[in-house]
Design an enzyme around this catalytic site. Structure first.
Site, PDB file in Angstrom:
ATOM      1  N   SER A   1       8.887  46.338 -20.850  1.00  0.00           N
ATOM      2  CA  SER A   1       9.915  45.843 -19.930  1.00  0.00           C
ATOM      3  C   SER A   1      10.823  44.817 -20.606  1.00  0.00           C
ATOM      4  CB  SER A   1       9.260  45.190 -18.711  1.00  0.00           C
ATOM      5  OG  SER A   1       8.450  46.118 -18.040  1.00  0.00           O
TER       6      SER A   1
HETATM    7  N1  SAM Z   1       3.800  45.925 -18.245  1.00  0.00           N
HETATM    8  C1  SAM Z   1       4.494  46.578 -19.320  1.00  0.00           C
HETATM    9  C2  SAM Z   1       5.174  45.595 -20.239  1.00  0.00           C
HETATM   10  O1  SAM Z   1       4.677  44.524 -20.437  1.00  0.00           O
HETATM   11  O2  SAM Z   1       6.195  45.915 -20.838  1.00  0.00           O
HETATM   12  C3  SAM Z   1       5.460  47.584 -18.825  1.00  0.00           C
HETATM   13  C4  SAM Z   1       4.839  48.871 -18.680  1.00  0.00           C
HETATM   14  S1  SAM Z   1       5.792  50.307 -18.411  1.00  0.00           S
HETATM   15  C5  SAM Z   1       7.334  49.831 -17.766  1.00  0.00           C
HETATM   16  C6  SAM Z   1       4.911  50.936 -16.991  1.00  0.00           C
HETATM   17  C7  SAM Z   1       3.506  51.383 -17.295  1.00  0.00           C
HETATM   18  O3  SAM Z   1       2.905  51.773 -16.062  1.00  0.00           O
HETATM   19  C8  SAM Z   1       3.409  52.585 -18.223  1.00  0.00           C
HETATM   20  O4  SAM Z   1       2.629  52.277 -19.332  1.00  0.00           O
HETATM   21  C9  SAM Z   1       2.758  53.658 -17.357  1.00  0.00           C
HETATM   22  O5  SAM Z   1       1.888  54.527 -18.061  1.00  0.00           O
HETATM   23  C10 SAM Z   1       1.997  52.810 -16.356  1.00  0.00           C
HETATM   24  N2  SAM Z   1       1.648  53.488 -15.100  1.00  0.00           N
HETATM   25  C11 SAM Z   1       2.386  54.335 -14.349  1.00  0.00           C
HETATM   26  N3  SAM Z   1       1.694  54.728 -13.265  1.00  0.00           N
HETATM   27  C12 SAM Z   1       0.489  54.094 -13.324  1.00  0.00           C
HETATM   28  C13 SAM Z   1      -0.673  54.086 -12.502  1.00  0.00           C
HETATM   29  N4  SAM Z   1      -0.749  54.806 -11.362  1.00  0.00           N
HETATM   30  N5  SAM Z   1      -1.725  53.320 -12.877  1.00  0.00           N
HETATM   31  C14 SAM Z   1      -1.690  52.605 -14.027  1.00  0.00           C
HETATM   32  N6  SAM Z   1      -0.625  52.570 -14.847  1.00  0.00           N
HETATM   33  C15 SAM Z   1       0.454  53.303 -14.495  1.00  0.00           C
END
Ligand code: SAM
Length: 222
Positions: free
Chosen positions: A73
């Site tokens: 992010s």
């Molecule tokens: N928190 C991260 C950072 O510090 O940059 C951003 C992560 S990215 C924008 C969103 C993440 O959510 C992805 O790695 C994706 O695989 C995960 N994700 C999506 N759906 C999910 C779910 N149901 N449970 C757990 N993780 C999930």
């Protein structure tokens, strides 16, 4: 040779301190006021969370690819969501849904006593684990699971932060929020809005905050 050195994680050290300071100046200009959050963002080296080829761009205010069609992010949104979650108070136990590469997790580890973070893509859990170990974030536990279900074994949480966009707020997450707790979650599909949910003794108060752009919250694990 000198230019080459700056593009490696080891060689970026000196520059990253200065670029991190510039990032803090920019975050203040963007309206981030919580000094605890700004201090945490200043402490965490964002460049170690991205591939070497992208480390010179690590302090720009953009989301960057981390593989598996996912992103780290942008600094503004990490700061903003953490500031909203904290609301000026020390957080006790926080749940993050969507660990990704672990950057937001590392920032949370500086502002909460205990952080539980859930990621659905196994190689990202491994990647994040490595980064958090490097930074000695010992108050963090990672889980490979579908975070829409929360983590009932550790509930209730005084903060829940969801870093992927949900079509609706999952009921399990509402139930795992402590009374007085706050959840920050992007909601929507084609257009998304950041929502704040506050749990009172009898009810939930939901406030729409600002437009955002996240990868979708998906079901199941991979
Ligand atoms: N928190 C991260 C950072 O510090 O940059 C951003 C992560 S990215 C924008 C969103 C993440 O959510 C992805 O790695 C994706 O695989 C995960 N994700 C999506 N759906 C999910 C779910 N149901 N449970 C757990 N993780 C999930």
């Amino acid at each position: 040779m000198a230019t080459l050195k700056l593009t490696t994680k080891a060689g970026i050290g000196m520059t990253s301190l200065r670029t991190r300071e510039r990032m803090l100046v920019r975050l203040r200009e963007q309206g981030i006021k919580d000094e605890v959050v700004l201090h945490a963002m200043g402490e965490i080296p964002r460049h170690i969370f991205v591939d070497d080829a992208l480390s010179t761009r690590a302090y720009e205010d953009v989301a960057l690819p981390i593989g598996f069609a996912q992103t780290i992010s942008q600094p503004y949104i990490v700061a903003r969501m953490t500031e909203i979650l904290r609301n000026g108070k020390l957080l006790n136990k926080v749940l993050e849904v969507g660990t990704g590469c672990g950057y937001q997790t590392a920032v949370l580890s500086k502002v909460a006593k205990e952080v539980l973070s859930v990621e659905r893509i196994r190689p990202l859990v491994m990647k994040a684990r490595g980064h958090l170990r490097t930074l000695k974030c010992s108050n963090v536990k990672l889980d490979h699971a579908d975070g829409s279900n929360g983590l009932s074994a550790y509930a209730p949480f005084d903060g829940i932060i969801v870093t992927a966009a949900a079509s609706h707020v999952p009921q399990e997450l509402l139930e795992q929020l402590a009374v007085g707790g706050r959840m920050v979650i992007p909601v929507g599909t084609s257009t998304q809005v950041l929502h704040l949910i506050e749990k009172t003794a009898t009810d939930y108060k939901q406030t729409k905050l600002e437009p955002v752009k996240f990868v979708p919250l998906l079901g199941g694990i991979s």
